[in-house]
Design a protein around this motif. Structure first.
Motif, PDB file in Angstrom:
ATOM      1  N   HIS A 294      41.766 -13.004  47.577  1.00 28.82           N
ATOM      2  CA  HIS A 294      40.967 -13.938  46.768  1.00 28.82           C
ATOM      3  C   HIS A 294      41.914 -14.810  45.952  1.00 28.82           C
ATOM      4  O   HIS A 294      42.663 -14.309  45.116  1.00 28.82           O
ATOM      5  CB  HIS A 294      40.042 -13.137  45.847  1.00 28.82           C
ATOM      6  CG  HIS A 294      39.210 -13.980  44.937  1.00 28.82           C
ATOM      7  ND1 HIS A 294      38.781 -13.534  43.702  1.00 28.82           N
ATOM      8  CD2 HIS A 294      38.724 -15.235  45.068  1.00 28.82           C
ATOM      9  CE1 HIS A 294      38.065 -14.472  43.122  1.00 28.82           C
ATOM     10  NE2 HIS A 294      38.022 -15.523  43.923  1.00 28.82           N
TER      11      HIS A 294
ATOM     12  N   LEU B 225      31.043 -19.019  49.224  1.00 27.62           N
ATOM     13  CA  LEU B 225      32.257 -18.599  49.911  1.00 27.62           C
ATOM     14  C   LEU B 225      32.958 -19.808  50.529  1.00 27.62           C
ATOM     15  O   LEU B 225      32.325 -20.647  51.184  1.00 27.62           O
ATOM     16  CB  LEU B 225      31.927 -17.587  51.006  1.00 27.62           C
ATOM     17  CG  LEU B 225      31.351 -16.244  50.555  1.00 27.62           C
ATOM     18  CD1 LEU B 225      30.948 -15.412  51.771  1.00 27.62           C
ATOM     19  CD2 LEU B 225      32.351 -15.475  49.703  1.00 27.62           C
TER      20      LEU B 225
ATOM     21  N   ASN C 241      35.057 -18.390  44.896  1.00 28.23           N
ATOM     22  CA  ASN C 241      35.194 -17.390  45.953  1.00 28.23           C
ATOM     23  C   ASN C 241      35.924 -17.970  47.157  1.00 28.23           C
ATOM     24  O   ASN C 241      35.392 -18.031  48.258  1.00 28.23           O
ATOM     25  CB  ASN C 241      33.817 -16.864  46.365  1.00 28.23           C
ATOM     26  CG  ASN C 241      33.213 -15.962  45.317  1.00 28.23           C
ATOM     27  OD1 ASN C 241      33.708 -14.868  45.058  1.00 28.23           O
ATOM     28  ND2 ASN C 241      32.142 -16.431  44.683  1.00 28.23           N
TER      29      ASN C 241
ATOM     30  N   ARG D  83      33.998 -11.284  54.945  1.00 31.56           N
ATOM     31  CA  ARG D  83      33.105 -11.057  53.814  1.00 31.56           C
ATOM     32  C   ARG D  83      31.821 -11.832  54.041  1.00 31.56           C
ATOM     33  O   ARG D  83      31.843 -13.007  54.416  1.00 31.56           O
ATOM     34  CB  ARG D  83      33.740 -11.480  52.489  1.00 31.56           C
ATOM     35  CG  ARG D  83      32.765 -11.291  51.322  1.00 31.56           C
ATOM     36  CD  ARG D  83      33.307 -11.693  49.971  1.00 31.56           C
ATOM     37  NE  ARG D  83      32.217 -11.649  48.984  1.00 31.56           N
ATOM     38  CZ  ARG D  83      32.337 -12.019  47.716  1.00 31.56           C
ATOM     39  NH1 ARG D  83      33.502 -12.457  47.249  1.00 31.56           N
ATOM     40  NH2 ARG D  83      31.297 -11.976  46.907  1.00 31.56           N
TER      41      ARG D  83
END
Length: 486
Positions: A294, A314, A44, A392
């Motif tokens: 991404h 992340l 991610n 995010r």
């Protein structure tokens, strides 16, 4: 003790989901997949900006888009700004770069790179077959635009002639990139008729998306793109990726045969993704869909550490340079804002960050209405106008645009990002929390925890907590300390 070499391989505009190791069922990227099996795959990781120049500036300097403020294709940054490349050069590394620059001021490239073949093909502009944003065709084997094989050969030659000292090799492939073209045999490796179109291509809600998307669709004539033409473009995009994959295989095979594999850190990552028909668009634009923001990132340790590890937390593109510098035993400049994951990887800690930040867009207002009769083959102005930022946290992803419709998606329940939840009453609390977090992150791009009150780095005289990143002016003595008040 001999220092590790560093090999960086950066294809342009490669979507994470178009690699086998990231879940593509039929692409067949065996060499890149092998890299992932040998190292750590960041599951991610997000680019700092879904555009090549700004993204690469953020990667090399480990600073966010809002700080370096380079916002378009042609953006370049002074090599005087502390960065990964010059940090290694100062540490005694020989440097070589082959492919597109999209980073340093062109007039100073020879000061940065000891060996250099800089070439950027834009969008294959000038090729007679490049007529539409979705153009796809077979690239002639002897065409000057067919450079992926050439760059690979130059990279191998650079490693061969630099065995006597540590080196940094950076290969910047044009592929995969529009126009969607590749030479034989890659042009026929994938049958367009067998390609299944994603729901993203047609099932999006136009009236809930940013207005910039529809303007770009009209200007790039996407209403004329048939399903057959889009599948052909996708097949050639996949062929471009296989061309890169085979080139990665050649580089890794040389390292293995020459004995350099045990002395070389390898990083494979993409600067951003590609729309490839998603939401009725090709190329990229200042939005933050997964297909654009991404990115794939794979890091291989020469001693086999982190083998087969999946980093599921992340992470951000700005984290890569500090991680590499720590791994190579080179000082991380205090100007860098990213997080080094080297220690966490050694402990098997893949928690990652609470949030990620991605930004895009020029400072002009978003262009709200298509210009009659105006067409473009790539996302130039006015497509590139209109600033935005994305955050995010967990599965929720919020995109705020300065003067355009905003977006909120839950990636767990809606991985294709088809249902914009921004105006949904039940998501009001989450939207407000994320909006505040995003505001704080954008306001804090210059925050660096250097662990002390004063900025007293002799090698970095400008306190970038207050000064512009590219300040090259004379540092003034504090008048209070001098006692000289004129």
């Amino acid at each position: 003790m001999k220092k590790y070499n560093l090999v960086i391989i950066t294809p342009d505009q490669l979507r994470a989901d178009y690699l086998g190791c990231y879940g593509h069922p039929s692409i067949g990227t065996k060499h890149i997949d092998s890299l992932a099996a040998e190292g750590v795959r960041f599951e991610n990781m997000y680019c700092a900006a879904p555009l090549c120049g700004p993204s690469r500036c953020s990667f090399a300097t480990s600073t966010y888009f809002s700080e370096h403020n380079h916002r378009n294709y042609w953006s370049t940054i002074s090599p005087k700004v502390p960065n990964l490349v010059t940090s290694l050069k100062k540490a005694g590394y020989r440097t070589g770069m082959f492919g597109k620059n999209h980073l340093f001021t062109y007039s100073e490239l020879n000061k940065v790179w000891d060996s250099l073949d800089e070439i950027c093909l834009g969008n294959y502009d000038g090729h007679p077959a490049y007529k539409k944003a979705y153009s796809s065709f077979t690239l002639e084997e002897d065409h000057p635009f067919n450079i992926t094989g050439r760059l690979t050969e130059e990279a191998i030659h650079f490693m061969e002639e630099t065995r006597d000292r540590p080196y940094l090799l950076w290969v910047n492939y044009q592929d995969p990139h529009p126009a969607y073209c590749c030479p034989k045999p890659y042009d026929t490796m994938f049958d367009p008729k067998e390609i299944e179109l994603s729901p993203r291509v047609t099932a999006y809600e136009k009236e809930k998306q940013p207005v910039r998307n529809e303007v770009f669709r009209v200007h790039s004539q996407m209403e004329a793109c048939s399903g057959e033409e889009l599948r052909r473009a996708m097949a050639h995009y996949m062929g471009q990726i296989r061309y890169v994959d085979d080139s990665v295989g050649r580089i890794m095979e040389y390292l293995k045969e020459s004995g350099g594999k045990r002395e070389t850190v390898v990083l494979f990552f993409s600067d951003h993704g590609e729309l490839l028909g998603d939401y009725g668009m090709t190329h990229k634009n200042p939005t933050f869909y997964e297909c654009l923001s991404h990115i794939p990132a794979i890091l291989v340790h020469p001693e086999g550490k982190w083998r087969g590890l999946s980093f599921e937390g992340l992470t951000e593109e700005v984290d890569l340079a500090p991680t590499l510098l720590e791994l190579l035993g080179v000082e991380i400049p205090p100007t860098m804002t990213g997080t080094s994951w080297a220690a966490a990887l050694d402990k098997g800690d893949t928690t990652g960050k609470e949030t990620i930040l991605c930004e895009a867009g020029g400072g002009c207002p978003t262009w709200k209405q298509p210009i009659e009769g105006f067409t473009i083959t790539a996302p130039h102005a006015p497509t590139s106008f209109g600033a935005g930022a994305m955050i995010r946290r967990g599965s929720l992803k919020l995109s705020i645009y300065g003067d355009d419709r905003c977006e909120l998606y839950d990636l767990d329940s809606d991985p294709y990002e088809l249902h914009n939840l921004y105006e949904e009453p039940e998501f009001r609390k989450a939207r407000e929390e994320l909006t505040l977090l995003l505001l704080k992150r954008v306001m804090s791009v210059k925050v660096r925890d250097i662990g002390k009150l004063t900025w007293d780095y002799e090698a970095y005289p400008y306190d970038v907590r207050f000064e512009p990143l590219e300040n090259t002016g004379e540092a003034l003595q504090d008048i209070r300390a001098s006692g000289d008040y004129g």
